[in-house]
Write an enzyme that holds these catalytic residues in place. Structure first.
Site, PDB file in Angstrom:
ATOM      1  N   LEU A 271       2.642 -30.986  16.908  1.00 51.56           N
ATOM      2  CA  LEU A 271       2.779 -29.825  16.794  1.00 51.56           C
ATOM      3  C   LEU A 271       3.694 -29.037  18.141  1.00 51.56           C
ATOM      4  O   LEU A 271       4.491 -28.275  17.843  1.00 51.56           O
ATOM      5  CB  LEU A 271       1.697 -29.019  16.433  1.00 51.56           C
ATOM      6  CG  LEU A 271       0.966 -29.188  15.128  1.00 51.56           C
ATOM      7  CD1 LEU A 271      -0.261 -28.294  15.091  1.00 51.56           C
ATOM      8  CD2 LEU A 271       1.954 -29.097  13.999  1.00 51.56           C
TER       9      LEU A 271
ATOM     10  N   LYS B 194      -6.085 -30.681  20.318  1.00 50.92           N
ATOM     11  CA  LYS B 194      -5.273 -30.696  21.546  1.00 50.92           C
ATOM     12  C   LYS B 194      -5.843 -31.865  22.625  1.00 50.92           C
ATOM     13  O   LYS B 194      -7.106 -31.999  22.863  1.00 50.92           O
ATOM     14  CB  LYS B 194      -5.308 -29.462  22.517  1.00 50.92           C
ATOM     15  CG  LYS B 194      -4.349 -29.560  23.942  1.00 50.92           C
ATOM     16  CD  LYS B 194      -4.718 -27.963  24.569  1.00 50.92           C
ATOM     17  CE  LYS B 194      -3.887 -27.998  25.724  1.00 50.92           C
ATOM     18  NZ  LYS B 194      -4.076 -26.541  26.256  1.00 50.92           N
TER      19      LYS B 194
ATOM     20  N   ASP C  26      -1.287 -16.577  32.042  1.00 47.20           N
ATOM     21  CA  ASP C  26      -0.145 -17.083  31.299  1.00 47.20           C
ATOM     22  C   ASP C  26       0.115 -16.650  30.221  1.00 47.20           C
ATOM     23  O   ASP C  26       0.482 -17.145  29.280  1.00 47.20           O
ATOM     24  CB  ASP C  26      -0.394 -18.783  31.317  1.00 47.20           C
ATOM     25  CG  ASP C  26       0.898 -19.562  31.304  1.00 47.20           C
ATOM     26  OD1 ASP C  26       1.930 -19.255  31.684  1.00 47.20           O
ATOM     27  OD2 ASP C  26       0.925 -20.594  30.732  1.00 47.20           O
TER      28      ASP C  26
END
Length: 600
Positions: free
Chosen positions: A283, A305, A404
């Site tokens: 992805l 992940k 971030d």
């Protein structure tokens, strides 16, 4: 067991007493506290950023703008961009363990104290953009460990002394620079600015606790025994607890073991769910890992992940940060962590699958001929992101700084609701603390100026990132697409938007793929909120709760009017500060750029 705890505790107390007593006089006065109070007294502090500096304190390590080393000594004094005036007290010479002095972008006047030249541990001094006068002390040449000196844009005169720093800046002063000398003004170039490593600057709590234990020990020997036992038990419990969470787990461990609401998956289970991590399942990719679409045995579609190399620098820290912080923060606009997998050679995180990808990917849809994100959805994304950040900053205890915030880290669920993801750079911060100082990390174009120049991040650095996100939603461009569509090569998006706003050409900044299908009033409001959030002075930026309300029009007019008064030459805090964000980017070779990818 009790005997062991007593020995451990006694050793701990002896160590703490040895490390802290060096700064105490026989009367129990901390010389560093006295020195810092002399500095405070000589400064004019209009925004009370030093209000928690207390002369009656025995421990300055918990004070704002002060950082201590592991052994409890003041190692960094960082007061940049705080609108301070007055003078710099010679009391700074008593902070003999100082390594970093950052006072840039203020209005401090008077002479630079000669005693600074006696601080032999100094590595960085930044006094730029102030009103210092007189000569640069010749004693600066005695600072053998000095790596970086910046005294540019002051009123310094006289002859430039011999300076042993590897890099220094003296521009913007009426100095007499001998063209044939070793220290020629025109031949001096800055090198990357170094900051206290995380291992030092993230430890103020340790120093604070150590001092408190010492005070308790001095007050009562009997009471200290119980304090020692309690601390030893706490350390033992945390050790066991951390082992439980992050101890390497092999494929044969029980798959249904849950820690809170987090499930521990086996590597075999996730490998099967991703078709052996097939490239067809990818992805997205980021600096630390690859994200795969996976289907679990029960039919649930998730995003997995997989860290590239958790043993690499920051890899294990990122894994633990995401597990700890995301499990603490539960909100509909924050990415929820379902579980994780930890083996001898693998670290994996499991999230809900976000069918509509990231905001960054959806803003590119128009390029590939897919339906564009319409204006109502863009505004809804902005509001949802704001709600998530408000929760992190103002409703979590301790508060969480994301560090971030950008379009690539804002995910969209099946209803296109914004979900803030990727907490790999996040930091916990006590509500009493104003900032945390670390090595500069993040994504160029989204990093706030004060973080670029000082390494200090706070909730206001997230506010800056949110402002850039609003501009990404408005323009459809990346923060570092240099002037694309503006015919001004070399101008970053923020500078370009500021220029168009000043010229009253808002329509030129809107994503052309919207084809003028947007609300003009909402556009003007969103641009103003973005510009307020990206103010160069962090103290002038709104809180996230204020930004969230202003997106609805609540309080925007008053905040904008107040900001315009601050922008007049008479009232502007940074008279010499570059007002172009590209200037900070060009001058900041210290940044470690990182692209952290959440599930897309």
């Amino acid at each position: 067991m009790l005997y062991l705890l007593w020995n451990v505790g006694l050793l701990l107390v002896c160590t703490l007493m040895e490390s802290s007593s060096a700064t105490l006089s026989p009367a129990g006065i901390n010389y560093e506290v006295v020195a810092l109070m002399e500095i405070k007294k000589a400064l004019h502090d209009p925004y009370n950023v030093l209000d928690n500096w207390d002369v009656n304190s025995v421990d300055p390590c918990s004070w704002r703008m002060v950082t201590c080393s592991f052994d409890g000594y003041v190692s960094s004094l960082a007061l940049p961009s705080q609108s301070l005036s007055g003078t710099l007290s010679s009391g700074i010479g008593n902070l003999t363990n100082l390594q970093f002095v950052l006072l840039q972008n203020n209005a401090i006047s008077g002479h630079i104290p000669d005693v600074i030249g006696k601080l032999q541990k100094l590595q960085t001094i930044d006094l730029s953009n102030n009103k210092f006068e007189g000569e640069i002390p010749t004693s600066f040449g005695d600072l053998k460990n000095l790596n970086y000196l910046d005294v540019s844009y002051n009123n310094l005169s006289g002859t430039l002394p011999k300076i042993s720093a590897r890099a220094f800046k003296v521009l913007g002063n009426p100095l007499n620079c001998n063209q044939g000398s070793e220290n020629n003004c025109s031949a001096v170039y800055p090198e990357p600015l170094s900051f206290p490593p995380d291992s030092l600057t993230d430890q103020p709590g340790v120093a604070r606790k150590s001092r408190r234990v010492v005070v308790a020990f001095v007050a009562s020997f009997g009471a200290s025994f119980f304090v020692i036992v309690a601390m030893a038990l706490l350390l033992w419990w945390r050790y066991r607890h951390n082992q439980q969470i992050f101890f390497d787990v092999n494929e044969h461990c029980y798959p249904e073991v849950c820690l809170g609401h987090l499930k521990r998956y086996t590597f075999k289970e996730l490998r099967t769910a991703t078709d052996h991590f097939s490239s067809k399942r990818i992805l997205g990719k980021g600096g630390f890992g690859v994200v795969y679409k996976a289907c679990l045995n029960n039919g649930t579609v998730v995003a997995v992940k997989r860290l590239n190399d958790y043993n690499a620098v920051g890899g294990e820290n990122q894994f633990q940060t995401e597990v700890e912080l995301i499990s603490l923060a539960v909100h509909r606009n924050l990415l929820r962590l379902l579980g994780f997998c930890s083996t001898e050679s693998e670290r994996l995180l499991v999230y809900p699958y976000m069918p509509n990808g990231s905001v960054a990917s959806r803003l590119k849809d128009s390029i590939y001929g897919r339906p564009v994100l319409d204006w109502p959805r863009r505004k809804n994304i902005a509001q949802g992101t704001a709600r998530g950040l408000v929760y992190l900053h103002e409703q979590c205890d301790p508060k969480i700084i994301h560090r971030d915030v950008k379009a690539a880290n804002i995910l969209l669920d099946e209803e296109f609701e914004a979900v803030v993801g990727d907490f790999g750079l996040a930091k916990l911060l006590d509500h009493r603390d104003s900032h945390v100082t670390t090595a500069v990390r993040g994504t160029i174009g989204h990093i706030a100026p004060e973080y670029l120049s000082t390494g200090q991040s706070s909730e206001k650095t997230d506010v800056f990132g949110f402002g850039i996100l609003l501009l990404e939603l408005i323009t459809g461009q990346k923060a570092m697409d240099f002037g694309r569509g503006a015919n001004q090569k070399g101008v970053v998006m923020l500078d370009w938007v500021r220029k168009l706003h000043q010229e009253g050409k808002l329509n030129l900044m809107v994503d052309k793929y919207l084809k003028n299908n947007f609300d003009q009033i909402e556009l003007e409001e969103m641009v103003k909120v973005a510009l307020l959030c990206t103010h160069f002075n962090p103290s002038h930026r709104p809180k996230m709760s204020e930004a969230s309300r202003m997106l609805e029009g609540d309080g925007l007019a008053e905040k904008w009017e107040a900001s315009q008064k601050l922008e007049t030459p008479k009232n502007r805090a940074f008279e010499h500060t570059p007002q172009r964000y590209s200037n900070y980017v060009e001058e900041s070779s210290l940044v470690e750029p990182m692209e952290l990818s959440g599930p897309r």
